[in-house]
Design a protein around this motif. Structure first.
Motif, mmCIF file in Angstrom:
data_model
loop_
_atom_site.group_PDB
_atom_site.id
_atom_site.type_symbol
_atom_site.label_atom_id
_atom_site.label_comp_id
_atom_site.label_asym_id
_atom_site.label_seq_id
_atom_site.Cartn_x
_atom_site.Cartn_y
_atom_site.Cartn_z
ATOM 1 N N ASP A 9 -9.250 -25.462 8.988
ATOM 2 C CA ASP A 9 -8.194 -25.597 7.993
ATOM 3 C C ASP A 9 -8.327 -24.571 6.872
ATOM 4 O OD1 ASP A 9 -7.073 -27.670 9.399
ATOM 5 O OD2 ASP A 9 -7.995 -29.236 8.171
ATOM 6 N N LEU A 10 -9.534 -24.069 6.640
ATOM 7 C CA LEU A 10 -9.769 -23.100 5.574
ATOM 8 C C LEU A 10 -9.480 -21.663 6.005
ATOM 9 C CD1 LEU A 10 -13.064 -24.525 4.047
ATOM 10 C CD2 LEU A 10 -10.746 -24.718 3.148
ATOM 11 N N ILE A 11 -9.375 -21.408 7.315
ATOM 12 C CA ILE A 11 -9.138 -20.063 7.814
ATOM 13 C C ILE A 11 -7.658 -19.729 7.655
ATOM 14 C CG2 ILE A 11 -9.178 -18.562 9.834
ATOM 15 C CD1 ILE A 11 -11.535 -20.266 10.863
ATOM 16 N N PRO A 12 -7.349 -18.682 6.884
ATOM 17 C CA PRO A 12 -5.936 -18.325 6.716
ATOM 18 C C PRO A 12 -5.374 -17.729 8.007
ATOM 19 C CG PRO A 12 -7.333 -16.768 5.562
ATOM 20 C CD PRO A 12 -8.230 -17.834 6.116
ATOM 21 N N VAL A 13 -4.128 -18.025 8.292
ATOM 22 C CA VAL A 13 -3.455 -17.531 9.489
ATOM 23 C C VAL A 13 -2.177 -16.823 9.059
ATOM 24 C CG1 VAL A 13 -2.395 -18.189 11.672
ATOM 25 C CG2 VAL A 13 -4.401 -19.428 10.849
ATOM 26 N N MET A 14 -1.952 -15.615 9.592
ATOM 27 C CA MET A 14 -0.743 -14.863 9.268
ATOM 28 C C MET A 14 0.369 -15.221 10.237
ATOM 29 S SD MET A 14 -1.931 -10.962 8.485
ATOM 30 C CE MET A 14 -3.184 -10.733 9.720
ATOM 31 N N ASP A 15 1.587 -15.224 9.731
ATOM 32 C CA ASP A 15 2.717 -15.348 10.647
ATOM 33 C C ASP A 15 3.038 -13.935 11.158
ATOM 34 O OD1 ASP A 15 4.329 -14.005 8.758
ATOM 35 O OD2 ASP A 15 5.144 -15.869 7.960
ATOM 36 N N TYR A 16 3.994 -13.828 12.062
ATOM 37 C CA TYR A 16 4.277 -12.535 12.695
ATOM 38 C C TYR A 16 4.719 -11.478 11.685
ATOM 39 C CZ TYR A 16 5.990 -9.050 15.945
ATOM 40 O OH TYR A 16 6.196 -7.874 16.622
ATOM 41 N N GLY A 17 5.541 -11.855 10.724
ATOM 42 C CA GLY A 17 5.994 -10.900 9.706
ATOM 43 C C GLY A 17 4.838 -10.363 8.873
ATOM 44 N N GLN A 18 3.924 -11.235 8.499
ATOM 45 C CA GLN A 18 2.750 -10.815 7.727
ATOM 46 C C GLN A 18 1.864 -9.896 8.562
ATOM 47 O OE1 GLN A 18 1.441 -14.796 6.907
ATOM 48 N NE2 GLN A 18 1.988 -14.613 4.728
ATOM 49 N N TYR A 19 1.717 -10.225 9.847
ATOM 50 C CA TYR A 19 0.915 -9.398 10.752
ATOM 51 C C TYR A 19 1.496 -7.990 10.848
ATOM 52 C CZ TYR A 19 -0.367 -7.335 15.211
ATOM 53 O OH TYR A 19 -0.744 -6.457 16.177
ATOM 54 N N ARG A 20 2.816 -7.886 11.036
ATOM 55 C CA ARG A 20 3.463 -6.580 11.156
ATOM 56 C C ARG A 20 3.307 -5.772 9.863
ATOM 57 N NH1 ARG A 20 4.010 -4.190 15.412
ATOM 58 N NH2 ARG A 20 5.708 -2.997 14.520
ATOM 59 N N ALA A 22 0.871 -6.074 7.626
ATOM 60 C CA ALA A 22 -0.529 -5.660 7.517
ATOM 61 C C ALA A 22 -0.820 -4.497 8.457
ATOM 62 C CB ALA A 22 -1.445 -6.837 7.830
ATOM 63 N N ARG A 23 -0.290 -4.570 9.659
ATOM 64 C CA ARG A 23 -0.502 -3.493 10.638
ATOM 65 C C ARG A 23 0.099 -2.181 10.133
ATOM 66 N NH1 ARG A 23 -1.384 -2.658 16.268
ATOM 67 N NH2 ARG A 23 0.097 -1.146 17.092
ATOM 68 N N LYS A 24 1.274 -2.257 9.548
ATOM 69 C CA LYS A 24 1.923 -1.071 9.000
ATOM 70 C C LYS A 24 1.081 -0.455 7.884
ATOM 71 C CE LYS A 24 6.209 0.444 6.834
ATOM 72 N NZ LYS A 24 7.489 0.037 6.278
ATOM 73 N N LEU A 25 0.554 -1.293 6.999
ATOM 74 C CA LEU A 25 -0.293 -0.799 5.908
ATOM 75 C C LEU A 25 -1.551 -0.131 6.433
ATOM 76 C CD1 LEU A 25 -0.028 -3.672 3.306
ATOM 77 C CD2 LEU A 25 0.737 -1.313 3.004
ATOM 78 N N VAL A 26 -2.157 -0.708 7.454
ATOM 79 C CA VAL A 26 -3.368 -0.121 8.029
ATOM 80 C C VAL A 26 -3.064 1.268 8.565
ATOM 81 C CG1 VAL A 26 -4.998 -0.295 9.946
ATOM 82 C CG2 VAL A 26 -4.539 -2.283 8.521
ATOM 83 N N HIS A 27 -1.972 1.401 9.277
ATOM 84 C CA HIS A 27 -1.626 2.704 9.842
ATOM 85 C C HIS A 27 -1.251 3.712 8.766
ATOM 86 C CE1 HIS A 27 -1.962 2.088 14.145
ATOM 87 N NE2 HIS A 27 -1.644 0.831 13.893
#
Length: 57
Positions: A9-20, A22-27
């Protein structure tokens, strides 16, 4: 509630929009140049040189 359930319950989970996003920022931020990462290429070359030197021993 068991301890493992509390940990999950303490582990944060990203939804698909957040994942995309974050991926864009990494690149954008992690030394990518036209889809290539020059830092990783330097690391690979270093490892290959080390492997070659080790074979010569």
């Amino acid at each position: 509630m068991p301890d493992k359930q509390k940990q999950r319950d303490l582990i944060p989970v990203m939804d698909y929009g957040q994942y995309r996003q974050a991926r864009k920022l990494v690149h954008e931020c992690c030394n990518y140049d036209n889809g290539q990462n020059p830092l990783m290429e330097k690391a690979r070359a270093y490892v290959e040189n080390w492997k070659e030197a080790y074979r010569c021993l």
